[in-house]
Design a protein around this motif. Structure first.
Motif, PDB file in Angstrom:
ATOM      1  N   GLU A  19       0.831  -1.202   0.000  1.00  0.00           N
ATOM      2  CA  GLU A  19       0.000   0.000   0.000  1.00  0.00           C
ATOM      3  C   GLU A  19       0.871   1.259   0.000  1.00  0.00           C
ATOM      4  O   GLU A  19       0.596   2.224  -0.722  1.00  0.00           O
ATOM      5  N   ASN A  20       1.936   1.240   0.786  1.00  0.00           N
ATOM      6  CA  ASN A  20       2.805   2.417   0.870  1.00  0.00           C
ATOM      7  C   ASN A  20       3.675   2.601  -0.368  1.00  0.00           C
ATOM      8  O   ASN A  20       4.036   3.728  -0.713  1.00  0.00           O
ATOM      9  N   ILE A  21       3.999   1.512  -1.052  1.00  0.00           N
ATOM     10  CA  ILE A  21       4.685   1.642  -2.341  1.00  0.00           C
ATOM     11  C   ILE A  21       3.773   2.385  -3.315  1.00  0.00           C
ATOM     12  O   ILE A  21       4.187   3.321  -3.999  1.00  0.00           O
ATOM     13  N   GLN A  22       2.509   1.975  -3.345  1.00  0.00           N
ATOM     14  CA  GLN A  22       1.533   2.613  -4.224  1.00  0.00           C
ATOM     15  C   GLN A  22       1.350   4.087  -3.875  1.00  0.00           C
ATOM     16  O   GLN A  22       1.325   4.966  -4.752  1.00  0.00           O
ATOM     17  N   LYS A  23       1.252   4.407  -2.575  1.00  0.00           N
ATOM     18  CA  LYS A  23       1.087   5.794  -2.140  1.00  0.00           C
ATOM     19  C   LYS A  23       2.297   6.641  -2.513  1.00  0.00           C
ATOM     20  O   LYS A  23       2.159   7.805  -2.915  1.00  0.00           O
ATOM     21  N   SER A  24       3.478   6.063  -2.361  1.00  0.00           N
ATOM     22  CA  SER A  24       4.700   6.779  -2.709  1.00  0.00           C
ATOM     23  C   SER A  24       4.715   7.155  -4.179  1.00  0.00           C
ATOM     24  O   SER A  24       5.059   8.279  -4.558  1.00  0.00           O
ATOM     25  N   VAL A  25       4.295   6.219  -5.034  1.00  0.00           N
ATOM     26  CA  VAL A  25       4.211   6.478  -6.472  1.00  0.00           C
ATOM     27  C   VAL A  25       3.182   7.575  -6.749  1.00  0.00           C
ATOM     28  O   VAL A  25       3.443   8.529  -7.499  1.00  0.00           O
ATOM     29  N   GLU A  26       2.024   7.456  -6.130  1.00  0.00           N
ATOM     30  CA  GLU A  26       0.935   8.399  -6.379  1.00  0.00           C
ATOM     31  C   GLU A  26       1.279   9.819  -5.942  1.00  0.00           C
ATOM     32  O   GLU A  26       0.838  10.794  -6.560  1.00  0.00           O
ATOM     33  N   LEU A  27       2.103   9.944  -4.888  1.00  0.00           N
ATOM     34  CA  LEU A  27       2.479  11.261  -4.397  1.00  0.00           C
ATOM     35  C   LEU A  27       3.644  11.874  -5.179  1.00  0.00           C
ATOM     36  O   LEU A  27       4.050  12.998  -4.910  1.00  0.00           O
ATOM     37  N   GLY A  28       4.153  11.139  -6.139  1.00  0.00           N
ATOM     38  CA  GLY A  28       5.165  11.685  -7.030  1.00  0.00           C
ATOM     39  C   GLY A  28       6.604  11.512  -6.593  1.00  0.00           C
ATOM     40  O   GLY A  28       7.514  12.118  -7.171  1.00  0.00           O
ATOM     41  N   PHE A  29       6.856  10.688  -5.575  1.00  0.00           N
ATOM     42  CA  PHE A  29       8.237  10.394  -5.192  1.00  0.00           C
ATOM     43  C   PHE A  29       8.878   9.485  -6.246  1.00  0.00           C
ATOM     44  O   PHE A  29       8.206   8.657  -6.859  1.00  0.00           O
ATOM     45  N   TYR A  30      10.195   9.640  -6.412  1.00  0.00           N
ATOM     46  CA  TYR A  30      10.927   8.629  -7.179  1.00  0.00           C
ATOM     47  C   TYR A  30      10.912   7.388  -6.296  1.00  0.00           C
ATOM     48  O   TYR A  30      11.524   7.361  -5.218  1.00  0.00           O
ATOM     49  N   THR A  31      10.196   6.375  -6.727  1.00  0.00           N
ATOM     50  CA  THR A  31       9.983   5.205  -5.874  1.00  0.00           C
ATOM     51  C   THR A  31      10.812   4.025  -6.366  1.00  0.00           C
ATOM     52  O   THR A  31      10.720   3.612  -7.518  1.00  0.00           O
ATOM     53  N   LYS A  32      11.605   3.516  -5.441  1.00  0.00           N
ATOM     54  CA  LYS A  32      12.478   2.386  -5.739  1.00  0.00           C
ATOM     55  C   LYS A  32      12.110   1.234  -4.819  1.00  0.00           C
ATOM     56  O   LYS A  32      11.838   1.438  -3.632  1.00  0.00           O
ATOM     57  N   VAL A  33      12.078   0.036  -5.359  1.00  0.00           N
ATOM     58  CA  VAL A  33      11.871  -1.166  -4.556  1.00  0.00           C
ATOM     59  C   VAL A  33      13.193  -1.908  -4.461  1.00  0.00           C
ATOM     60  O   VAL A  33      13.829  -2.206  -5.478  1.00  0.00           O
ATOM     61  N   ASN A  34      13.626  -2.161  -3.227  1.00  0.00           N
ATOM     62  CA  ASN A  34      14.864  -2.908  -2.981  1.00  0.00           C
ATOM     63  C   ASN A  34      14.530  -4.364  -2.691  1.00  0.00           C
ATOM     64  O   ASN A  34      13.765  -4.659  -1.770  1.00  0.00           O
TER      65      ASN A  34
END
Length: 335
Positions: free
Chosen positions: A137-152
């Protein structure tokens, strides 16, 4: 005498406290106790590093969100002109925190995800289905808020088959980058060496199962500790020694050239005794440090892969071991 090499990146472990007990943790976070640099001390470090050419900072841990002043650290770094990434397990993220971070100018968030299923994820992160759902859920929120989102993602032998599923999940969620990191048995990982994937098996898997994502539109970076000797023309030795472009600072102020040497508790110096500038520009300090390290690791390798895996599968006329912290792009690993 100053060497005048810029220091573009800082990996800043602001705490070793953690609410997880991940099987592979290099710093044994949540168990090994460390003192923590004060906000004032961190501000001085960031200011000094900026003067040395610092451009980027990764705020990590432990779990950095266990510090109550993470917002202040981000704010200080942004005012100094840094590009800032927060590295987190995401279990403590909330929509309110994400919104605050966005307002402070936080550039990116890196979130740990090692399984496409709760069962696999929790075998590594030692949590539960609820945590797994919250992380997604927080990965999705991070993307939606416009952060450069990286999954490690950390690769083990047992989660190998889920790696393409994780890549697909990242693509579905709109993640900009998936960093796939090789489980190197250091720190807490020393207690689970049997979980490491055989390097040649991992290299083969990449070429057979992951190459189709080369033009997926999402950046994929990988750690591969074994590669054909021909790639050594690119200089694939110790990344900390050959590419002096960052420092790893632990919560107690100890300074290291990389995370692996930090896991061995082999600091170059401590920031409570001297400044970043005095450490970075001291040629004699670094010369003596690498001389001492060569005595600790007489085989010239900080990770003893030759003891960890049977060597009968390796043709050393063709292959060589690589610094396990070096990142490859998918296209660089094509035969």
């Amino acid at each position: 005498m100053e060497n005048k090499i810029i220091l573009p990146k800082l990996d800043l472990n602001v705490t070793n406290r953690c609410n997880f007990r991940c099987v592979h943790c290099a710093f044994d976070s949540g168990i090994v106790s460390m003192g923590e640099l004060t906000l004032g001390e961190l501000e001085k470090i960031l200011s000094d590093t900026r003067k040395l050419g610092g451009r980027r900072i990764d705020i990590t841990g432990g779990e950095p969100l266990l510090r109550g002043d993470v917002e202040d650290i981000i704010s200080i770094a942004k005012k100094l002109g840094y590009k800032v990434e927060l590295v987190t397990n995401a279990s403590l993220l909330t929509e309110e925190k994400l919104s605050k971070f966005r307002g402070l100018g936080l550039d990116g968030i890196a979130i740990s995800l090692d399984g496409a299923s709760a069962e696999t994820y929790n075998r590594i992160r030692r949590r539960d289905k609820k945590t797994f759902a919250k992380v997604l859920e927080n990965i999705q929120k991070s993307v939606e808020l416009g952060f450069y989102t990286k999954v490690n993602t950390v690769i083990f032998d047992f989660n190998l088959e889920e790696i393409p599923k994780i890549v697909e999940l990242c693509l579905k969620l709109g993640v900009q980058e998936n960093g796939i990191y090789y489980f190197t048995p250091i720190g807490r990982g020393n207690r689970s060496t049997e979980l490491a994937i055989e390097p040649l098996k991992w290299l083969k898997f990449i070429r057979e199962r992951l190459m189709k994502y080369t033009n997926s539109g999402m950046k994929i970076s990988l750690e591969v500790p074994l590669i054909e000797r021909k790639y050594w023309n690119r200089g694939l030795g110790c990344i900390a020694n050959t590419e002096k472009n960052h420092l790893q600072i632990l919560p107690d102020g100890n300074v290291y050239p990389c995370a692996i040497l930090a896991s061995y508790n082999k600091p170059v110096a401590n920031l409570k005794q001297c400044s970043v500038k005095n450490i970075w520009n001291n040629k004699k300090l670094w010369r003596d440090y690498w001389k001492d390290i060569s005595r600790v690791f007489p085989c010239k390798s900080c990770v003893d892969f030759k003891s960890a895996f049977s060597m009968k599968n390796y043709d050393f006329r063709k292959y060589r071991f690589v610094c396990p912290l070096r990142k490859f792009k998918l296209e660089e690993l094509e035969k």
